[in-house]
Write an enzyme that holds these catalytic residues in place. Sequence first.
Site, PDB file in Angstrom:
ATOM      1  N   GLY A  46       0.828  -1.199   0.000  1.00 44.63           N
ATOM      2  CA  GLY A  46       0.000   0.000   0.000  1.00 44.63           C
ATOM      3  C   GLY A  46       0.861   1.248   0.000  1.00 44.63           C
ATOM      4  CD  GLN A  51       3.362   5.780   2.643  1.00 43.48           C
ATOM      5  OE1 GLN A  51       2.403   5.234   2.094  1.00 43.48           O
ATOM      6  NE2 GLN A  51       4.356   5.088   3.188  1.00 43.48           N
ATOM      7  CG  LEU A  96       6.539   0.900   1.297  1.00 45.77           C
ATOM      8  CD1 LEU A  96       5.965   1.272  -0.060  1.00 45.77           C
ATOM      9  CD2 LEU A  96       7.649  -0.128   1.160  1.00 45.77           C
ATOM     10  CG  HIS A 141       0.083   6.794   5.586  1.00 49.16           C
ATOM     11  ND1 HIS A 141       1.169   7.232   6.302  1.00 49.16           N
ATOM     12  CD2 HIS A 141       0.357   5.507   5.245  1.00 49.16           C
ATOM     13  CE1 HIS A 141       2.063   6.248   6.404  1.00 49.16           C
ATOM     14  NE2 HIS A 141       1.587   5.180   5.775  1.00 49.16           N
TER      15      HIS A 141
HETATM   16 NI    NI Z   1       2.470   3.311   5.576  1.00 48.07          NI
END
Ligand code: NI
Length: 165
Positions: A46, A51, A96, A141
């Site tokens: 994901g 990000q 990540l 997020h």
């Molecule tokens: Ni994440």
Amino acid sequence: MALRNILTSDQPALSKKCRPVTEFNGRLHQLLDDMRETLAEANGVGLAAPQVGVLRRAVLVIETNVPEDEEEQVIELINPEIIETSGEQYGPEGCLSVPGEYGLVKRPMDVKVKAQDRFGRWFEIQGTGLTARCFCHEIDHLEGVVFTERCDRMLTEEELQNQEI
Ligand code: NI
């Protein structure tokens, strides 16, 4: 398509609340295509727009619950909202943006999400297990929340080596 840089969780973009997507245009499609490529390259399940430094409500989740002979499916969720949850799962989760670290997080076992696709059309989608975990993680997020704020504790080096993640 182009690879985008994945920010680490110490960068301010990862703790900001993201704004809704209002324009379903070529710029959004470019972002989503780039995110697909970036996610595939990073081997993740994901990825959320913040990000890659874009503070808009768009995420990708890979549906891994597919028959062995079928390809995993990338789900694009624009302006996603969790509309139903049930059950519970407790297990290791990573990100990540927090490379190499995993923590134990409680999440619902089944999650139903309402979202728009890249053309602005609303749809609903159900996820279970890892996919449900991923829906919650990626939507967090968008609120500026990283899993390390939700986990009971991080896994130790030793536990990491003994776990299949
Ligand atoms: Ni994440």
